[in-house]
Design a protein around this motif. Structure first.
Motif, PDB file in Angstrom:
ATOM      1  N   GLU B 153      45.844  23.364  49.849  1.00  0.00           N
ATOM      2  CA  GLU B 153      47.820  23.485  49.113  1.00  0.00           C
ATOM      3  C   GLU B 153      47.702  22.568  48.204  1.00  0.00           C
ATOM      4  O   GLU B 153      47.400  21.385  48.349  1.00  0.00           O
ATOM      5  N   LEU B 154      49.483  22.852  47.554  1.00  0.00           N
ATOM      6  CA  LEU B 154      49.690  21.369  46.621  1.00  0.00           C
ATOM      7  C   LEU B 154      49.338  19.823  47.201  1.00  0.00           C
ATOM      8  O   LEU B 154      48.874  19.196  46.166  1.00  0.00           O
ATOM      9  N   SER B 180      55.841  27.546  56.726  1.00  0.00           N
ATOM     10  CA  SER B 180      55.652  26.117  54.835  1.00  0.00           C
ATOM     11  C   SER B 180      56.260  25.412  55.571  1.00  0.00           C
ATOM     12  O   SER B 180      57.245  25.877  54.770  1.00  0.00           O
ATOM     13  N   PRO B 181      56.106  23.887  56.010  1.00  0.00           N
ATOM     14  CA  PRO B 181      57.241  23.197  56.151  1.00  0.00           C
ATOM     15  C   PRO B 181      57.850  22.558  55.276  1.00  0.00           C
ATOM     16  O   PRO B 181      58.926  21.877  55.013  1.00  0.00           O
ATOM     17  N   TYR B 182      56.807  22.225  54.098  1.00  0.00           N
ATOM     18  CA  TYR B 182      57.259  21.474  52.703  1.00  0.00           C
ATOM     19  C   TYR B 182      56.712  22.350  51.951  1.00  0.00           C
ATOM     20  O   TYR B 182      55.906  23.117  51.247  1.00  0.00           O
ATOM     21  N   LEU B 183      57.122  21.352  50.947  1.00  0.00           N
ATOM     22  CA  LEU B 183      57.393  22.659  49.178  1.00  0.00           C
ATOM     23  C   LEU B 183      55.068  21.467  49.142  1.00  0.00           C
ATOM     24  O   LEU B 183      54.675  22.829  48.553  1.00  0.00           O
ATOM     25  N   THR B 184      54.530  20.573  49.676  1.00  0.00           N
ATOM     26  CA  THR B 184      53.632  20.036  49.744  1.00  0.00           C
ATOM     27  C   THR B 184      52.992  21.312  50.449  1.00  0.00           C
ATOM     28  O   THR B 184      51.379  20.970  50.594  1.00  0.00           O
ATOM     29  N   SER B 186      52.697  24.346  49.955  1.00  0.00           N
ATOM     30  CA  SER B 186      52.039  25.507  49.598  1.00  0.00           C
ATOM     31  C   SER B 186      50.403  25.509  49.020  1.00  0.00           C
ATOM     32  O   SER B 186      50.200  24.755  48.715  1.00  0.00           O
ATOM     33  N   TRP B 188      47.393  26.271  46.930  1.00  0.00           N
ATOM     34  CA  TRP B 188      47.361  26.143  45.606  1.00  0.00           C
ATOM     35  C   TRP B 188      46.420  26.376  44.941  1.00  0.00           C
ATOM     36  O   TRP B 188      45.348  25.876  45.946  1.00  0.00           O
ATOM     37  N   THR B 235      56.913  33.480  48.599  1.00  0.00           N
ATOM     38  CA  THR B 235      57.340  33.266  47.595  1.00  0.00           C
ATOM     39  C   THR B 235      55.591  33.139  47.100  1.00  0.00           C
ATOM     40  O   THR B 235      55.063  32.193  47.452  1.00  0.00           O
ATOM     41  N   ILE B 236      55.461  34.045  46.093  1.00  0.00           N
ATOM     42  CA  ILE B 236      53.931  33.599  45.356  1.00  0.00           C
ATOM     43  C   ILE B 236      53.705  33.817  43.943  1.00  0.00           C
ATOM     44  O   ILE B 236      54.972  34.464  43.101  1.00  0.00           O
ATOM     45  N   GLY B 237      53.309  33.205  43.067  1.00  0.00           N
ATOM     46  CA  GLY B 237      53.336  32.754  41.937  1.00  0.00           C
ATOM     47  C   GLY B 237      51.708  32.027  40.478  1.00  0.00           C
ATOM     48  O   GLY B 237      50.937  31.889  42.276  1.00  0.00           O
ATOM     49  N   PHE B 252      50.261  30.278  43.565  1.00  0.00           N
ATOM     50  CA  PHE B 252      50.020  29.240  45.230  1.00  0.00           C
ATOM     51  C   PHE B 252      51.288  30.066  46.113  1.00  0.00           C
ATOM     52  O   PHE B 252      51.514  31.528  45.526  1.00  0.00           O
ATOM     53  N   LEU B 254      54.402  30.319  49.429  1.00  0.00           N
ATOM     54  CA  LEU B 254      55.227  30.069  50.341  1.00  0.00           C
ATOM     55  C   LEU B 254      55.277  30.696  51.518  1.00  0.00           C
ATOM     56  O   LEU B 254      55.884  31.976  51.031  1.00  0.00           O
TER      57      LEU B 254
END
Lengths: 713, 713
Positions: B153-154, B180-184, B186, B188, B235-237, B252, B254
């Motif tokens: 993860e990130l 995914s509860p947080y940005l972190t 994600s 990665w 959400t993918i990228g 990544f 989410l």
């Protein structure tokens, strides 16, 4: 600014937040960071820094936001645009070298006009006659003529005497004929030549009346001033993609019997007489040494900022990045929740990163010492006294090699210490490392070639083997009695360590506790003893055992390293010992603030002891250290890591590397690592494309405006 | 194939020609290179090698001729095209793993289907039930489903237990909710996720009935099978550009409360019961260790070819590249003309490059030993005996770290040893190095994180600290009397060195001449003594001085290195000592050809002694070596360089790295360095563009079809 992927806006990183962690770090710093920054730059430069940063940061031409997404063509185009804008700003604001240097540093992109400014113009100034300056320098300063400096060839780099391009004097027409007799004679690696320059200073073997006079410099127009196409008989191209520096058009050129007027040979020091073709010798070989020393001194001076930049990213990120709960010493949030430990708290991470901080600071004092020495030499050379040049030459060669190798290795060490994210371009390490890398090769390859050149020294040789000088000094002290050796007793003499060694070759380290290793005299004696021991051994091998030069190269490389480590440690220690009455304003300030001085002393100790530990074998082989002392040395290093820990972020903040320069998601001043990583990723152009993954279909991208590269290898 | 610049065709490099120089080198080789190649690959693999090379070399889809000119989009597109063609060939020719591995090696471009083949499919096989295999594995093998493996993860890499993505069992609908509860949280760095995969195996914290069961694996469809667009809530990228690996879409993802059927939790070992949400434990923790060991063993096995490839380029180029006349030992052409000396004749260059050759060969024997051990373990595990796993686990972790760090550093050393041209992409080093670099980070960061994990070992932890094992063994031997310690007396036990040390902790090196350093028992004893000394010290610090784990990390890192160097040297020496009756067919052949064995012995000696010299401080700190012996050691190393010199080109030729793979102008088999450099440069696309260099004009390129990148950071 647009993204290809919409990131859910309600998400934030899990606690604790990076900005809070960095704020905590900054609260533990024991000294005033602003004062250290002031020491690092000096008042005048700091003012310039802010003035220039404000201008370039806000100029749309210098926008950096797409740099990491650019391929070669786009990168080069972008660099050209920057160059043009920079020229406009230089003209508008009448910037001098000092301002331009700051601008170039902040822009952080080697540009196609760089060699014009950095080599073409300075060479015209130092090697041209007054008439030649009128003809070439004036339009060059106006950027009407754009030049490059064509020395290296496809087949020859360091061995300048072996260059194959010829310049034959044709007395009938009073011209030179520039010619490339072989493919290997092609000029190669020439910055700004590939696409940009319309003139070149070409280094070629001068021949006249059947005699060869070695490499000399000639101004040759290479492209048409209107069409920008290569002139007849001249083949030019860009040499292709490289590890870094892809924003520069390093080029090649082949000459097919190209005629230029005799006037175009740069003739301040040597020339060919009209008609007779008689060669006039340069008056003094030593003059060209001076400019080589200067170039190396400039490279050495820039190392601290490269190291500071790498350490800034790695240390800030290591404070923000948490991984694993350390059950023996768990970290807690204010509300009592146990959180993972910042990786900066792990001793292994400190052991990897703090020495880099120490190296960055050590380079400051060595740069200062080099600059002072160079200034002293310049003053003395005006009255014809070149006595300082040999020492200066020796130390600048070795220090260039030592410090740039150190920098490249440490940048990469910092990058790897950032784990996976260090591999992302967004870390700010990738392009930075790639562009910094050539420092180990240019202006003297850091290895074999600097050692090979002792017997090829001529007034145009760019590299000479400086360590012959150490052997000479050693033999001189060894054979001299009383008065002559006396000169080396002075502490001001940086070769004094040789005399000290000869007076007591069996000297041993006196440390009995790990605290003893903080003694600067002990540290200096250690490095001096080890360097002198290596020199003594090599001299013995050469003088008494008929060893060939080639068979000694590995030893000589070790000596170079040992001698220059000694110099660096000496420079740092002397600065730390200077009293508040020092002549240097910055040092006076530093010595006047106890908290600051104490922080610097820890750094000075770490630099000396970590350097010693890395080469522990040397210090034990010369019997200076015994095994039990090696253990004490290590124990002291671990103590120093603890001493430095609270100041880690402060020590890198002091370098004041702006976010505009860092261009790093993980090393930003505000600690918003994860927010930035994902924001930047959302802008990756590949994210605008949808694939067709069916292996049986030839369609690859469903929605692409495709473009092709035509040529093939 | 078209060029942008026409190079005059009559020009050739100055004499001597590269092809003649390499022919001379090949004439001095003392052994039959073909036999060594046969030993390196084995007959069966060598046949496969030629079969696969012939196919891929001649397939237009695998044409490499523009690779160095490609930006990210082009590179990725090119890789996708290759992947599709590779899938077609796999289907057409029914290639098995062995053939695919050769194809991937020759293609030398990490592709977007790589993780599908290398992680997604194997994980389905090892972790899926029969029903799950029917559902997912069958279409995956047909490339209808394309998968990735989403673990990192990130915010979390090595600490798998700290992953933030959750999978909550919803009994009402018999589903899991992936979130995914947080940005972190994600995901990665996930290979193939950014643009390619339509399914992911997601590692998430399993929660049921309010309890957390740690990270488990779930198959999640992430993209629509028709439109290839991300499914709702996902959400993918692509994560953006990297140091290398830019032909892969590391991505990544989410998840916003995404529901999947309970069926999609990979349930071969643990599962959630329908309705009740009861958790069923995995039967045996140790099973997952086995596959981690295997992944590391594969990485270790590939190191030799990375080192061999780097050494091939550097040594061939160093034979062709001449610089300076060595006046003491001048080189002459047949006609008597003195020419410059090949840089391979300079001892410094030999000292930089020959140890890399030695490392490459050393890795062969360690790879063989690892493979044999793994096979033995597998056989025993079938009858429920896992006793070999702990040792295997310890050595595979440490050896992965030691060998990949060694490889990365040596590739870069070889590159720098090629001077300026090493910096050109055409050297073949640049993309190679950039793509190899992640080996130091993935499957266990080579530093801090492998040390931190001792207390986090669970069946899903990917990394554990293996060196606890060494401490355990040490304590066991220390405390055991007679019979128990007896087990460690056997020479077959790779921990026997600890007993040897404890029986004679004050043992000293017996060498009195430099020849003594060629004694394999002496070498082995040295490495064993030093490793045991470091372990003894660390155990003492932990057991008797209350040292925290964190305060010991630096020492533990040294121990890991020391232990694994011992293993590598042991593996090489044992192979050299095996008689002609060896069970291994290759070794029997090698021992039957005296010239070949002799060449290998020099290499074995250089590997041992150069490794010792690099860590000389360690060997002197433990009082195994005294200063005078350090000198003898060095003298022997210089002797070995001389021994190896005539075989240098033969030793790298034997690796049989094809030109198609090298893609190197300077390392080609035929030595046509300069012709190729200029030919390739003429094809640089930038050479098709003409600039407008007037700083006052906004026009940059006069003849460009411009394209723009839309997004900005």
């Amino acid at each position: 600014m647009s993204s290809y992927v919409k990131i859910p806006s309600h998400l934030k990183p899990s606690d604790p937040q990076g900005s809070d962690l960095l704020a905590q770090e900054r609260a533990t710093v024991t000294f005033d960071v602003k004062k250290l920054t002031l020491f690092l730059y000096g008042k005048k430069n700091l003012d310039r820094y802010h003035e220039i940063l404000r201008i370039v940061e806000n100029d749309p031409a210098f926008d950096k936001t797409n740099v990491y997404f650019m391929g070669r063509n786009e990168l080069f185009k972008h660099a050209l645009k920057k160059e043009k804008r920079l020229v406009q700003l230089i003209k508008e604001n009448e910037w001098k070298v000092e301002q331009i240097q700051f601008a170039e540093w902040f822009l952080d992109m080697p540009g196609p006009f760089g060699v014009h400014r950095g080599m073409f113009i300075p060479t015209l100034i130092s090697q041209g006659t007054e008439e030649q300056k009128k003809e070439f320098l004036i339009p060059a300063l106006q950027y009407k003529i754009l030049g490059c400096y064509a020395q290296t060839e496809l087949g020859h780099g360091s061995n300048v005497q072996g260059l194959e391009t010829t310049a034959i004097y044709i007395s009938e027409t009073d011209e030179f004929e520039i010619h490339s007799p072989y493919l290997t004679a092609s000029k190669w690696w020439i910055g700004g030549l590939g696409k940009t320059a319309n003139h070149a200073i070409v280094m070629a073997q001068l021949k006249s009346n059947g005699k060869t006079y070695g490499p000399h410099l000639f101004v040759v127009q290479i492209r048409d001033m209107e069409t920008h196409q290569p002139l007849p008989g001249i083949t030019i191209g860009d040499i292709g993609p490289k590890f870094g520096f892809n924003s520069i058009d390093n080029g090649f050129v082949l000459f097919d019997h190209v005629r230029i007027p005799r006037f175009n040979m740069l003739s301040k020091f040597s020339q060919i007489k009209k008609g007779t073709g008689e060669y006039i010798n340069p008056p003094n070989d030593k003059l060209s040494y001076g400019s080589m020393v200067l170039v190396r001194a400039i490279i050495i001076s820039s190392v601290r900022f490269a190291l500071g930049r790498a350490a800034t990213i790695a240390i800030r990120y290591s404070a923000v990045r948490r991984q694993f709960v350390d059950k023996e010493e768990p970290k807690k949030l204010k509300d009592g929740r146990v959180v993972e430990t910042s990786i900066l708290d792990y001793t292994m991470q400190q052991y990897r990163l703090f020495p880099v901080v120490a190296q960055a600071y050590a380079c400051i004092f060595t740069a200062k010492a080099m600059t002072d020495q160079y200034a002293e030499y310049t003053t003395m050379s005006f009255v014809g006294d070149y006595s300082l040049l040999t020492d200066l030459h020796a130390s600048s060669s070795g220090l260039k090699s030592l410090t740039t190798t150190m920098a490249v290795d440490s940048i990469e060490e910092c990058r790897r210490a950032c784990g996976g994210h260090g591999y992302s371009s967004f870390s700010g390490f990738v392009k930075f490392y790639q562009d910094y890398l050539p420092n180990t090769t240019w202006e003297g390859d850091n290895y074999i070639l600097t050692q090979q050149t002792a017997r090829h020294t001529k007034h145009f040789a760019q590299f000479e083997f400086a360590y012959l000088q150490l052997f000479k000094t050693f033999r001189k002290i060894l054979s001299s009695k009383g008065a002559e050796a006396h000169a080396f007793q002075s502490e001001k003499n940086q070769m004094a360590y040789i005399l000290q060694y000869l007076n007591d070759p069996n000297h041993k380290c006196t440390a009995t506790t790990n605290l003893d290793f903080k003694n600067p005299e002990l540290q200096l004696r250690a490095f001096g003893h080890r360097a002198a021991y290596l020199i003594a051994n090599a001299v013995d091998q050469i003088d008494n055992h008929n060893r060939t030069w080639n068979s000694m190269l590995i030893e000589i490389n070790r000596i170079s390293r040992a001698h220059c480590q000694y110099l660096m440690i000496r420079n740092f220690i002397l600065a730390m010992q200077n009293s508040r009455q020092s002549e240097d304003e910055g040092l006076r300030m530093l010595h006047g603030i106890p908290s600051l001085k104490e922080a610097m002393l820890s750094i000075c100790n770490l630099f000396a002891l970590h350097t010693m530990e890395k080469d522990l074998g040397d210090f034990m082989e010369c019997e200076y250290l015994i095994p039990s002392q090696a253990k004490l040395l290590k124990a002291q290093i671990y103590n120093l890591l603890k001493e430095i820990r609270p100041n880690a972020v402060g020590l890198v903040d002091a370098f004041l590397i702006p976010d505009f320069l860092l261009l790093s998601a993980i090393g930003r001043y505000d600690g918003k690592v994860y927010e930035t990583m994902i924001d930047w990723a959302s802008k990756e152009p590949l994210n605008g494309i949808t694939l067709n993954v069916n292996p049986d279909s030839d369609v690859l991208f469903r929605n692409e405006k495709s473009y092709e590269i035509k040529a093939k290898l």
